[in-house]
Design a protein around this motif. Structure first.
Motif, PDB file in Angstrom:
ATOM      1  N   MET A  97     -46.395 -15.889 -76.717  1.00  0.00           N
ATOM      2  CA  MET A  97     -46.467 -14.541 -76.181  1.00  0.00           C
ATOM      3  C   MET A  97     -46.315 -14.514 -74.660  1.00  0.00           C
ATOM      4  O   MET A  97     -46.139 -13.438 -74.075  1.00  0.00           O
ATOM      5  CB  MET A  97     -47.803 -13.888 -76.575  1.00  0.00           C
ATOM      6  N   VAL A  98     -46.385 -15.663 -74.019  1.00  0.00           N
ATOM      7  CA  VAL A  98     -46.235 -15.739 -72.561  1.00  0.00           C
ATOM      8  C   VAL A  98     -44.808 -16.163 -72.217  1.00  0.00           C
ATOM      9  O   VAL A  98     -44.297 -17.143 -72.759  1.00  0.00           O
ATOM     10  CB  VAL A  98     -47.237 -16.747 -71.964  1.00  0.00           C
ATOM     11  N   ALA A  99     -44.179 -15.429 -71.326  1.00  0.00           N
ATOM     12  CA  ALA A  99     -42.824 -15.758 -70.889  1.00  0.00           C
ATOM     13  C   ALA A  99     -42.881 -16.933 -69.917  1.00  0.00           C
ATOM     14  O   ALA A  99     -43.565 -16.866 -68.890  1.00  0.00           O
ATOM     15  CB  ALA A  99     -42.177 -14.549 -70.215  1.00  0.00           C
ATOM     16  N   VAL A 100     -42.195 -18.021 -70.237  1.00  0.00           N
ATOM     17  CA  VAL A 100     -42.180 -19.212 -69.393  1.00  0.00           C
ATOM     18  C   VAL A 100     -40.760 -19.425 -68.879  1.00  0.00           C
ATOM     19  O   VAL A 100     -39.835 -19.658 -69.662  1.00  0.00           O
ATOM     20  CB  VAL A 100     -42.658 -20.463 -70.157  1.00  0.00           C
ATOM     21  N   HIS A 101     -40.585 -19.323 -67.570  1.00  0.00           N
ATOM     22  CA  HIS A 101     -39.270 -19.444 -66.945  1.00  0.00           C
ATOM     23  C   HIS A 101     -39.139 -20.784 -66.222  1.00  0.00           C
ATOM     24  O   HIS A 101     -40.131 -21.411 -65.869  1.00  0.00           O
ATOM     25  CB  HIS A 101     -39.047 -18.304 -65.947  1.00  0.00           C
ATOM     26  N   VAL A 102     -37.915 -21.204 -65.992  1.00  0.00           N
ATOM     27  CA  VAL A 102     -37.635 -22.485 -65.344  1.00  0.00           C
ATOM     28  C   VAL A 102     -36.715 -22.283 -64.149  1.00  0.00           C
ATOM     29  O   VAL A 102     -35.735 -21.534 -64.226  1.00  0.00           O
ATOM     30  CB  VAL A 102     -36.974 -23.464 -66.337  1.00  0.00           C
ATOM     31  N   ARG A 103     -37.052 -22.945 -63.054  1.00  0.00           N
ATOM     32  CA  ARG A 103     -36.151 -23.011 -61.893  1.00  0.00           C
ATOM     33  C   ARG A 103     -36.005 -24.484 -61.515  1.00  0.00           C
ATOM     34  O   ARG A 103     -36.957 -25.104 -61.034  1.00  0.00           O
ATOM     35  CB  ARG A 103     -36.719 -22.243 -60.697  1.00  0.00           C
ATOM     36  N   GLU A 104     -34.868 -25.025 -61.776  1.00  0.00           N
ATOM     37  CA  GLU A 104     -34.619 -26.431 -61.429  1.00  0.00           C
ATOM     38  C   GLU A 104     -34.139 -26.508 -59.984  1.00  0.00           C
ATOM     39  O   GLU A 104     -32.978 -26.791 -59.699  1.00  0.00           O
ATOM     40  CB  GLU A 104     -33.618 -27.039 -62.401  1.00  0.00           C
ATOM     41  N   SER A 105     -35.066 -26.240 -59.081  1.00  0.00           N
ATOM     42  CA  SER A 105     -34.784 -26.238 -57.650  1.00  0.00           C
ATOM     43  C   SER A 105     -35.901 -26.973 -56.927  1.00  0.00           C
ATOM     44  O   SER A 105     -36.976 -27.206 -57.502  1.00  0.00           O
ATOM     45  CB  SER A 105     -34.660 -24.797 -57.129  1.00  0.00           C
ATOM     46  N   PRO A 106     -35.687 -27.374 -55.668  1.00  0.00           N
ATOM     47  CA  PRO A 106     -36.709 -28.141 -54.949  1.00  0.00           C
ATOM     48  C   PRO A 106     -38.038 -27.403 -54.872  1.00  0.00           C
ATOM     49  O   PRO A 106     -38.072 -26.206 -54.555  1.00  0.00           O
ATOM     50  CB  PRO A 106     -36.091 -28.313 -53.556  1.00  0.00           C
ATOM     51  N   PRO A 107     -39.137 -28.096 -55.165  1.00  0.00           N
ATOM     52  CA  PRO A 107     -40.461 -27.465 -55.080  1.00  0.00           C
ATOM     53  C   PRO A 107     -40.967 -27.453 -53.638  1.00  0.00           C
ATOM     54  O   PRO A 107     -41.820 -28.255 -53.248  1.00  0.00           O
ATOM     55  CB  PRO A 107     -41.316 -28.378 -55.968  1.00  0.00           C
ATOM     56  N   ASP A 108     -40.432 -26.538 -52.850  1.00  0.00           N
ATOM     57  CA  ASP A 108     -40.814 -26.480 -51.440  1.00  0.00           C
ATOM     58  C   ASP A 108     -40.967 -25.031 -50.990  1.00  0.00           C
ATOM     59  O   ASP A 108     -40.972 -24.107 -51.805  1.00  0.00           O
ATOM     60  CB  ASP A 108     -39.798 -27.231 -50.576  1.00  0.00           C
ATOM     61  N   ALA A 109     -41.063 -24.820 -49.689  1.00  0.00           N
ATOM     62  CA  ALA A 109     -41.332 -23.492 -49.137  1.00  0.00           C
ATOM     63  C   ALA A 109     -40.133 -22.550 -49.231  1.00  0.00           C
ATOM     64  O   ALA A 109     -40.246 -21.375 -48.877  1.00  0.00           O
ATOM     65  CB  ALA A 109     -41.773 -23.618 -47.678  1.00  0.00           C
ATOM     66  N   SER A 110     -38.994 -23.027 -49.717  1.00  0.00           N
ATOM     67  CA  SER A 110     -37.813 -22.177 -49.828  1.00  0.00           C
ATOM     68  C   SER A 110     -37.809 -21.349 -51.115  1.00  0.00           C
ATOM     69  O   SER A 110     -36.915 -20.528 -51.311  1.00  0.00           O
ATOM     70  CB  SER A 110     -36.541 -23.035 -49.774  1.00  0.00           C
ATOM     71  N   VAL A 111     -38.787 -21.532 -51.990  1.00  0.00           N
ATOM     72  CA  VAL A 111     -38.794 -20.814 -53.267  1.00  0.00           C
ATOM     73  C   VAL A 111     -38.916 -19.309 -53.029  1.00  0.00           C
ATOM     74  O   VAL A 111     -39.639 -18.859 -52.136  1.00  0.00           O
ATOM     75  CB  VAL A 111     -39.940 -21.292 -54.182  1.00  0.00           C
ATOM     76  N   ALA A 112     -38.210 -18.544 -53.841  1.00  0.00           N
ATOM     77  CA  ALA A 112     -38.287 -17.084 -53.750  1.00  0.00           C
ATOM     78  C   ALA A 112     -39.587 -16.618 -54.402  1.00  0.00           C
ATOM     79  O   ALA A 112     -39.909 -17.025 -55.520  1.00  0.00           O
ATOM     80  CB  ALA A 112     -37.088 -16.455 -54.447  1.00  0.00           C
ATOM     81  N   LEU A 113     -40.324 -15.769 -53.710  1.00  0.00           N
ATOM     82  CA  LEU A 113     -41.632 -15.327 -54.191  1.00  0.00           C
ATOM     83  C   LEU A 113     -41.633 -13.893 -54.693  1.00  0.00           C
ATOM     84  O   LEU A 113     -42.699 -13.317 -54.924  1.00  0.00           O
ATOM     85  CB  LEU A 113     -42.665 -15.483 -53.063  1.00  0.00           C
ATOM     86  N   ASP A 114     -40.472 -13.318 -54.900  1.00  0.00           N
ATOM     87  CA  ASP A 114     -40.395 -11.943 -55.374  1.00  0.00           C
ATOM     88  C   ASP A 114     -41.092 -11.806 -56.726  1.00  0.00           C
ATOM     89  O   ASP A 114     -40.795 -12.535 -57.678  1.00  0.00           O
ATOM     90  CB  ASP A 114     -38.935 -11.504 -55.527  1.00  0.00           C
ATOM     91  N   GLY A 115     -42.022 -10.858 -56.814  1.00  0.00           N
ATOM     92  CA  GLY A 115     -42.702 -10.589 -58.072  1.00  0.00           C
ATOM     93  C   GLY A 115     -43.765 -11.595 -58.452  1.00  0.00           C
ATOM     94  O   GLY A 115     -44.355 -11.483 -59.536  1.00  0.00           O
ATOM     95  N   VAL A 116     -44.031 -12.568 -57.598  1.00  0.00           N
ATOM     96  CA  VAL A 116     -45.014 -13.607 -57.904  1.00  0.00           C
ATOM     97  C   VAL A 116     -46.406 -13.151 -57.464  1.00  0.00           C
ATOM     98  O   VAL A 116     -46.583 -12.660 -56.354  1.00  0.00           O
ATOM     99  CB  VAL A 116     -44.646 -14.937 -57.226  1.00  0.00           C
ATOM    100  N   THR A 117     -47.395 -13.323 -58.338  1.00  0.00           N
ATOM    101  CA  THR A 117     -48.776 -12.970 -58.029  1.00  0.00           C
ATOM    102  C   THR A 117     -49.534 -14.136 -57.428  1.00  0.00           C
ATOM    103  O   THR A 117     -50.345 -13.972 -56.521  1.00  0.00           O
ATOM    104  CB  THR A 117     -49.511 -12.522 -59.309  1.00  0.00           C
ATOM    105  N   CYS A 118     -49.274 -15.339 -57.953  1.00  0.00           N
ATOM    106  CA  CYS A 118     -50.043 -16.516 -57.578  1.00  0.00           C
ATOM    107  C   CYS A 118     -49.165 -17.754 -57.629  1.00  0.00           C
ATOM    108  O   CYS A 118     -48.345 -17.903 -58.543  1.00  0.00           O
ATOM    109  CB  CYS A 118     -51.246 -16.667 -58.515  1.00  0.00           C
ATOM    110  N   VAL A 119     -49.330 -18.646 -56.673  1.00  0.00           N
ATOM    111  CA  VAL A 119     -48.617 -19.931 -56.638  1.00  0.00           C
ATOM    112  C   VAL A 119     -49.621 -21.062 -56.797  1.00  0.00           C
ATOM    113  O   VAL A 119     -50.678 -21.062 -56.164  1.00  0.00           O
ATOM    114  CB  VAL A 119     -47.841 -20.107 -55.315  1.00  0.00           C
ATOM    115  N   VAL A 120     -49.300 -22.010 -57.674  1.00  0.00           N
ATOM    116  CA  VAL A 120     -50.063 -23.245 -57.808  1.00  0.00           C
ATOM    117  C   VAL A 120     -49.120 -24.381 -57.438  1.00  0.00           C
ATOM    118  O   VAL A 120     -48.157 -24.652 -58.154  1.00  0.00           O
ATOM    119  CB  VAL A 120     -50.603 -23.442 -59.231  1.00  0.00           C
ATOM    120  N   ALA A 121     -49.372 -25.019 -56.309  1.00  0.00           N
ATOM    121  CA  ALA A 121     -48.462 -26.042 -55.793  1.00  0.00           C
ATOM    122  C   ALA A 121     -49.039 -27.435 -55.981  1.00  0.00           C
ATOM    123  O   ALA A 121     -50.233 -27.661 -55.774  1.00  0.00           O
ATOM    124  CB  ALA A 121     -48.180 -25.798 -54.315  1.00  0.00           C
ATOM    125  N   SER A 122     -48.184 -28.364 -56.370  1.00  0.00           N
ATOM    126  CA  SER A 122     -48.563 -29.772 -56.415  1.00  0.00           C
ATOM    127  C   SER A 122     -48.194 -30.386 -55.067  1.00  0.00           C
ATOM    128  O   SER A 122     -47.028 -30.362 -54.673  1.00  0.00           O
ATOM    129  CB  SER A 122     -47.809 -30.500 -57.535  1.00  0.00           C
TER     130      SER A 122
END
Length: 319
Positions: A97-122
């Motif tokens: 029931m939860v939509a799980v999306h994938v972005r195969e892009s570098p996990p860094d500060a360049s990620v687009a945050l549009d529509g994002v409520t919360c970020v959990v960073a490794s």
């Protein structure tokens, strides 16, 4: 028997625990995982089970064989494949029931945050994590950062400068048998500093006085990364060498990013709870470093900035 598809039926036990309004806030939340470490994977699994609206996994890495044992979302067949895609497949199985999306892009500060409520960073690089935290603050996105180091793991919390929350506390039963215990809401407001602010706290600051060797070792690794790998510079001014020695930091650096499944499970559970607190505004998440040490069987919260919490209850310390 067909699986239930009505959210009220699927999440009935959770709704009874924290109420319809909290579940509705979760249902419209979008949690982004930037990098998928073992702790992040465990957190992702728990958050998906809780029923957030959507999750996005950002990672451009390829699964290595030594990751499998410490990442609940990977399988032996995942080796050599996209980490983000493989983790997404498993996450969807936990809760379709939860939509799980994938972005195969570098996990860094360049990620687009549009529509994002919360970020959990490794955290693999402290400078990258600091930059990502700053980007989240600019967009008023809640931010958590985590990583493991062998038998230890930690997470950092920044839910911005004026986090408002509700605390539910039970009133004492009166002497009258007919008077049941009821819950009375209490409200509070707290400030959470940025990761850059936390890592800039002087080693000799009074707020460091309660720190454990594990906390000092983790901070030493992160500060060394901010100093371009210069551990001696990072440890300058430590004062108490017994708690922040070069040997401790080097040992932590040697296992930094290496995850043991039981450690990931414990810390991922606590981190998920605090993410849900942030999303629902029910209770205040840990301020602001939670450190778990399996060798000591301890999980402690350390506040690495000076501020007060405005609430009827004292902020949580030991866990």
């Amino acid at each position: 028997m067909a699986a239930a598809t009505d959210p009220n039926e699927v999440y009935d036990r959770q709704i009874r625990l924290w109420g319809v309004a909290a579940q509705q806030r979760m249902a419209i939340s979008h949690v982004m995982f930037v990098g998928i470490s073992g702790v992040a994977a465990e957190t992702c699994k728990n958050i998906v089970l809780a029923g957030v609206g959507s999750v996005t996994l950002v990672d451009d890495g390829i699964v290595a064989a030594d990751e499998i044992a410490g990442n609940v979302l990977l399988r032996p067949s995942s080796v050599g494949k996209s980490r983000a895609s493989e983790c997404a497949l498993r996450a969807r199985e936990f809760n379709p029931m939860v939509a799980v999306h994938v972005r195969e892009s570098p996990p860094d500060a360049s990620v687009a945050l549009d529509g994002v409520t919360c970020v959990v960073a490794s955290i693999h690089s402290a400078p990258v994590a600091v930059a990502l935290n700053a980007a989240c603050r600019a967009r008023e996105v809640l931010f958590f950062a985590t990583q493991a180091s062998g038998l230890a793991a930690f997470y950092f919390t920044d839910v911005l400068d004026n986090f408002e929350f509700v605390v539910t506390k039970k009133r004492k039963e009166s002497d009258a048998v007919s008077a049941p215990a009821v819950s009375a809401p209490a409200t509070g407001k707290a400030r959470y500093g940025s990761l850059a602010e936390a890592l800039a706290v002087p080693w000799t600051h009074p707020y460091m006085s309660a720190g454990t060797q594990t906390l000092f070792a983790i901070l030493g690794v992160l500060r060394a990364q901010l100093c371009g790998g210069d551990t001696d510079l990072a440890l300058a001014g430590t004062g108490d060498a017994s708690r922040a020695s070069r040997a401790l930091v080097d040992a932590c650096a040697g296992t930094f990013g290496k995850t043991i499944a039981p450690v990931a499970s414990v810390v991922g559970g606590f981190l998920c709870q605090d993410v849900l607190r942030a999303l629902t505004h029910r209770d205040a998440p840990a301020r602001n470093f939670f450190v778990f040490d399996a060798a000591e069987s301890s999980g402690l919260v350390f506040q690495l900035f000076a501020d007060e919490v405005s609430t009827e209850e004292a902020p949580r310390g030991k866990r």
